[in-house]
Scaffold this active site. Structure first.
Site, PDB file in Angstrom:
ATOM      1  N   GLY A  12      18.596  -2.013  -0.676  1.00 50.88           N
ATOM      2  CA  GLY A  12      18.255  -2.921  -1.765  1.00 50.88           C
ATOM      3  C   GLY A  12      17.307  -2.230  -2.728  1.00 50.88           C
ATOM      4  O   GLY A  12      16.818  -1.131  -2.464  1.00 50.88           O
ATOM      5  N   LEU A  13      17.059  -2.880  -3.847  1.00 52.35           N
ATOM      6  CA  LEU A  13      16.169  -2.320  -4.865  1.00 52.35           C
ATOM      7  C   LEU A  13      14.745  -2.145  -4.335  1.00 52.35           C
ATOM      8  O   LEU A  13      14.345  -2.816  -3.380  1.00 52.35           O
ATOM      9  CB  LEU A  13      16.117  -3.260  -6.080  1.00 52.35           C
ATOM     10  CG  LEU A  13      17.367  -3.351  -6.944  1.00 52.35           C
ATOM     11  CD1 LEU A  13      17.222  -4.495  -7.950  1.00 52.35           C
ATOM     12  CD2 LEU A  13      17.630  -2.039  -7.662  1.00 52.35           C
ATOM     13  N   SER A  14      13.996  -1.283  -4.997  1.00 55.12           N
ATOM     14  CA  SER A  14      12.578  -1.148  -4.711  1.00 55.12           C
ATOM     15  C   SER A  14      11.914  -2.506  -4.948  1.00 55.12           C
ATOM     16  O   SER A  14      12.141  -3.135  -5.982  1.00 55.12           O
ATOM     17  CB  SER A  14      11.973  -0.086  -5.648  1.00 55.12           C
ATOM     18  OG  SER A  14      10.595   0.029  -5.416  1.00 55.12           O
ATOM     19  N   GLY A  15      11.147  -2.980  -3.979  1.00 54.00           N
ATOM     20  CA  GLY A  15      10.486  -4.269  -4.110  1.00 54.00           C
ATOM     21  C   GLY A  15      11.307  -5.461  -3.662  1.00 54.00           C
ATOM     22  O   GLY A  15      10.860  -6.606  -3.753  1.00 54.00           O
ATOM     23  N   SER A  16      12.508  -5.208  -3.132  1.00 49.72           N
ATOM     24  CA  SER A  16      13.364  -6.327  -2.699  1.00 49.72           C
ATOM     25  C   SER A  16      12.889  -6.954  -1.393  1.00 49.72           C
ATOM     26  O   SER A  16      13.199  -8.105  -1.110  1.00 49.72           O
ATOM     27  CB  SER A  16      14.825  -5.865  -2.557  1.00 49.72           C
ATOM     28  OG  SER A  16      14.936  -4.867  -1.556  1.00 49.72           O
ATOM     29  N   LYS A  18      12.873  -4.862   1.685  1.00 48.63           N
ATOM     30  CA  LYS A  18      13.501  -4.124   2.792  1.00 48.63           C
ATOM     31  C   LYS A  18      12.516  -3.808   3.912  1.00 48.63           C
ATOM     32  O   LYS A  18      12.772  -4.120   5.068  1.00 48.63           O
ATOM     33  CB  LYS A  18      14.088  -2.787   2.295  1.00 48.63           C
ATOM     34  CG  LYS A  18      15.229  -2.886   1.343  1.00 48.63           C
ATOM     35  CD  LYS A  18      15.709  -1.527   0.878  1.00 48.63           C
ATOM     36  CE  LYS A  18      14.658  -0.665   0.229  1.00 48.63           C
ATOM     37  NZ  LYS A  18      14.024  -1.213  -0.968  1.00 48.63           N
ATOM     38  N   THR A  19      11.419  -3.172   3.562  1.00 55.52           N
ATOM     39  CA  THR A  19      10.458  -2.742   4.573  1.00 55.52           C
ATOM     40  C   THR A  19       9.798  -3.937   5.252  1.00 55.52           C
ATOM     41  O   THR A  19       9.612  -3.933   6.476  1.00 55.52           O
ATOM     42  CB  THR A  19       9.405  -1.806   3.952  1.00 55.52           C
ATOM     43  OG1 THR A  19      10.099  -0.658   3.415  1.00 55.52           O
ATOM     44  CG2 THR A  19       8.394  -1.333   4.984  1.00 55.52           C
ATOM     45  N   SER A  86      18.758   3.667  -0.835  1.00 55.03           N
ATOM     46  CA  SER A  86      20.133   4.175  -0.690  1.00 55.03           C
ATOM     47  C   SER A  86      21.063   3.516  -1.712  1.00 55.03           C
ATOM     48  O   SER A  86      21.919   2.714  -1.358  1.00 55.03           O
ATOM     49  CB  SER A  86      20.640   4.019   0.744  1.00 55.03           C
ATOM     50  OG  SER A  86      20.400   2.761   1.299  1.00 55.03           O
TER      51      SER A  86
END
Length: 185
Positions: A12-16, A18-19, A86
């Site tokens: 997913g986008l940065s800030g979505s 994920k982490t 990714s």
């Protein structure tokens, strides 16, 4: 009791988110006594892919390295959790093809939401032209076509998103079902 390993691929986008979701899933799996390893994109880039740029070629190399390590872990009974943007569909599909047990989790949040969550200010730097090839701004993000799980982090709580991932892991028998499980988030 864990049945088998799996590569759990968060994209997913940065800030979505994920982490955040990946760490909460990791916590729940450890509470269930599963063997788990987390491969965060930023950490891998620092330790395994140092010196790579953000060109498409280098991004693909980075994702292949993450996929290679995740596959080694998962084929040895570990739930290998990856959290990396990714952005390119073809390389994610390549990793899926080379991995025996693979589950893609699309962490879907609108660009505006991701930008509002950006504590590092990367989107602002990309919009001002100070960062080039930034995913979602001047470089594409290709959404997965058939992910096993989609987490809508602008609408769902972390617990709801984690619950979806855990439910799919149980459904595919990657982990055992827990009777009256309470989410440890």
């Amino acid at each position: 009791m864990q049945h088998q390993g799996v590569t759990l691929w968060f994209t997913g986008l940065s800030g979505s988110g994920k982490t955040t979701i990946a760490k909460a899933v990791e916590h729940e799996l450890k509470a269930r006594h599963c063997k788990v390893e987390m491969l965060d994109g930023d950490i891998v880039r620092t330790n395994l892919s140092k010196g790579l740029t953000f060109s498409k070629q280098d991004r693909d190399i980075n994702v292949r390295r993450i996929g290679f390590v995740a596959n080694l872990l998962s084929r040895n009974g570990v739930v290998a959790i990856t959290a990396a943007i990714s952005p390119y569909r073809a390389i994610r599909n390549e990793i899926r093809e080379m991995t025996q047990s693979f589950m893609e989790v699309y962490v879907n949040a609108p660009l505006e939401v991701c930008e509002s969550r950006d504590v590092k200010g990367l989107y602002a730097l990309a919009r001002s032209g100070e960062i080039k090839n930034f995913t979602g701004i001047d470089d594409p993000y290709e959404e997965p076509l058939n992910p096993e799980v989609i987490c809508y982090t602008a609408k769902e709580s972390i617990e709801e998103s984690v619950g979806k991932v855990i439910a799919e892991l149980e459904r595919y028998n990657y982990i055992s079902m827990r009777q009256l499980a309470t989410m440890a988030v």
